[in-house]
Design an enzyme around this catalytic site. Sequence first.
Site, mmCIF file in Angstrom:
data_model
loop_
_atom_site.group_PDB
_atom_site.id
_atom_site.type_symbol
_atom_site.label_atom_id
_atom_site.label_comp_id
_atom_site.label_asym_id
_atom_site.label_seq_id
_atom_site.Cartn_x
_atom_site.Cartn_y
_atom_site.Cartn_z
ATOM 1 N N HIS A 479 0.834 -1.207 0.000
ATOM 2 C CA HIS A 479 0.000 0.000 0.000
ATOM 3 C C HIS A 479 0.870 1.258 0.000
ATOM 4 O O HIS A 479 0.692 2.160 -0.834
ATOM 5 C CB HIS A 479 -0.914 -0.011 1.224
ATOM 6 C CG HIS A 479 -1.772 1.207 1.369
ATOM 7 N ND1 HIS A 479 -3.119 1.193 1.116
ATOM 8 C CD2 HIS A 479 -1.476 2.483 1.755
ATOM 9 C CE1 HIS A 479 -3.617 2.405 1.322
ATOM 10 N NE2 HIS A 479 -2.632 3.205 1.717
ATOM 11 N N GLU A 480 1.808 1.313 0.930
ATOM 12 C CA GLU A 480 2.644 2.505 1.029
ATOM 13 C C GLU A 480 3.534 2.666 -0.195
ATOM 14 O O GLU A 480 3.798 3.791 -0.635
ATOM 15 C CB GLU A 480 3.480 2.461 2.312
ATOM 16 C CG GLU A 480 2.663 2.427 3.594
ATOM 17 C CD GLU A 480 1.620 3.538 3.688
ATOM 18 O OE1 GLU A 480 1.833 4.628 3.093
ATOM 19 O OE2 GLU A 480 0.583 3.317 4.336
ATOM 20 N N HIS A 483 1.789 4.619 -2.853
ATOM 21 C CA HIS A 483 1.959 6.072 -2.702
ATOM 22 C C HIS A 483 3.340 6.497 -3.205
ATOM 23 O O HIS A 483 3.489 7.551 -3.841
ATOM 24 C CB HIS A 483 1.824 6.469 -1.229
ATOM 25 C CG HIS A 483 0.431 6.432 -0.704
ATOM 26 N ND1 HIS A 483 -0.622 7.079 -1.326
ATOM 27 C CD2 HIS A 483 -0.091 5.850 0.410
ATOM 28 C CE1 HIS A 483 -1.728 6.893 -0.615
ATOM 29 N NE2 HIS A 483 -1.433 6.144 0.433
ATOM 30 N N HIS A 486 3.449 6.536 -6.961
ATOM 31 C CA HIS A 486 2.671 7.705 -7.404
ATOM 32 C C HIS A 486 3.550 8.952 -7.357
ATOM 33 O O HIS A 486 3.466 9.834 -8.227
ATOM 34 C CB HIS A 486 1.451 7.871 -6.490
ATOM 35 C CG HIS A 486 0.392 8.761 -7.045
ATOM 36 N ND1 HIS A 486 -0.754 9.077 -6.333
ATOM 37 C CD2 HIS A 486 0.269 9.429 -8.218
ATOM 38 C CE1 HIS A 486 -1.513 9.874 -7.046
ATOM 39 N NE2 HIS A 486 -0.914 10.108 -8.199
#
Length: 688
Positions: A479-480, A483, A486
Amino acid sequence: MMFLTPVTGQDQKNPLLQKWTTPYETPPFDQIKNEYFKPAVLFAIKEAKKEIDGIAKNKEKPGFDNTIVALDRSGSLLRRVTGVFFNLNECNTNVEMQKIALEISPELDDFNSYRNTNEKLFERVKTIYSQKESLPLTPEQKTLLENTYKSFVRGGALLSKDDKKKFLAISKQLSVLSLKFKQNVLADNNAWQLHITEPTKLKGLPKALVEMAEERAKSKGLEGWLFTLDAPFYVPFMQYSFHRDLREQMWKAYNNRGNRENENNNNEIVINIANLRLQLANLLGYKRYSDYILSERMAETTENVNKFLDDILKVSFQYAQKELFAVQNYVNNEGANFTLERWDWSYFSERLKEKKFSIRQQEIKEYFEVESVRKGIFQLFEKLYGLSFQERKDIPVYHPDVRAFEVVDGKKRFMGVLYLDLFTRESKRGGAWVVSFRKQKKENGADIRPVLQVVCNYAKPSKEIPSLLTFDELTTFLHEFGHAIHTLLSDVNYESLSCTSVYRDFVELPSQVMENWATQKEFLDLFAVHYRNGRKLPEEYIQKIIASQQYNAGYLTVRQLSFGMLDMAWHSITQPVTATVADFERQAIEKTELFPPVKGAVLSTSFSHIFSGGYAAGYYGYKWAEVLDADVFSLFLKEGVFNRAAAEKFRESVLSKGGTEHPMKLYKDFMNREPDNAPFFNRSGFEK
């Protein structure tokens, strides 16, 4: 631009204000001391004010470049200094830093007010905004102009003189209260510990957890075992401790943070924040604070969010009830004569899961050694986006646990610097997050690449056992990194639109979609090997993990919805709150409750996401993004989980664009249609 001017009163030059000669101009952490922060912030504020004055008093006719672009570039030194300070205050804080944070926050609020209430500056912005339809602007430039104008309006630029004073006063109060809230939660979290001296009280606990607790006790000069409320202790303790009374102690302590009768009590702060936010929204012409926030979100309105939450609750609640009944039935069949309480759920639902799927999370952990997981995730992004990660020992770090990596793409183009800070410590707040020390932008023909950190709170390796991740921790890591990617793949012109500078209810899509790879055999085969013998994660384990994904999906969905509903309740008030925090909270989440209320247990007083973390009226965004991520991943399932063409399209349509265009347009550019919630329901095992 070089800032070499010594700060007044300093005996030496402040490294925060000098040109950084480190690799890729990364922060010189080895030179930075606490004493440098406040003088640097005050100096940087003065410099930023000079830049603002230069734009406002420019005698040239207002234009896009000399006003809008100039504003986007202004304050770069201030962002650099505060980026270092506030990021460190989150992950490596101390009492002195927390004191500094309280001292500089009002100064920063004053600066924001100075900028937002500068009438000459706003007149220039307004002049350009009034011409927006006739100006030859690109979509990105139009977004920057729109955002700049709105930032002034939302910052009180259209208010009367008296109302501007009120707005400033409220903003200052909120800044201080939010910071104090966060500090209280951390202090209350660190103040509580469970000290066990009898070996019989360790029954059921994993060996790695027991060793970690023993080392924690030794570090405090104590005999026996010490358990804290940090996630690496709390989560497995609740899942595996045989002793119901100890689980109850841990659960009540965790769910009472910020609600104890001590100096860390957040009850008054919670109510003050909610009421002040209402006042702020009313000043700006909004009925509710949620209306103010959601006017800049993909969901757009309070009504849309509430309907979204209610629609999912109607479907998921019935499944949650069935799941609760199944666990209670299991408890009864095991001969236990009691009704499930909240502190029983993790333990007995985990036992039923083991029985149902013949799988123990502790066995799975042995295949997820943190260093192997890291390498596997790096390989994943090499396959999807052609990225490679090279550790750089010559880049300074802020703590011995931190590692720095240089990131390049397939053409050997530098993409950014990534810090990994993975292990729990008392100086770090709980949870996991990604933030930037420097964001991507383009200036004077140069593409300035980001410097960012991935922060987690995993258990540190012991003398005998390395750091092993649960399956949930594996998904958190992915998940991290969503980010992070991104941020690393950002390719825009203006800093305020780059990286993760997107609507809050869209920012979780790139992160949550990455969680889907955690159940894909092709990905797991890259790295999931037993830390002792090197054997691959057995196929039967992978199938059990996949089969278990729908286990308790109803319960977990309802739990997350309750957080979103509590958030919306606090931020959609139309009159000041006069009830107690406990009473307000109980009414707000009543329709999501599966267990009877527990006296003294309150979530709001430690709900950092909404009272100090920027997710006010936005927590629904996690579930909103989950619906989107299931839809997006359905394309990868169809095309292949390592499909380079699908990944490149996602990069081009979404990841590289930052906040340059409306998220619905970006989404439709990738999917060629609007979102469909069917993949989310299917993945969860829910009927439509």
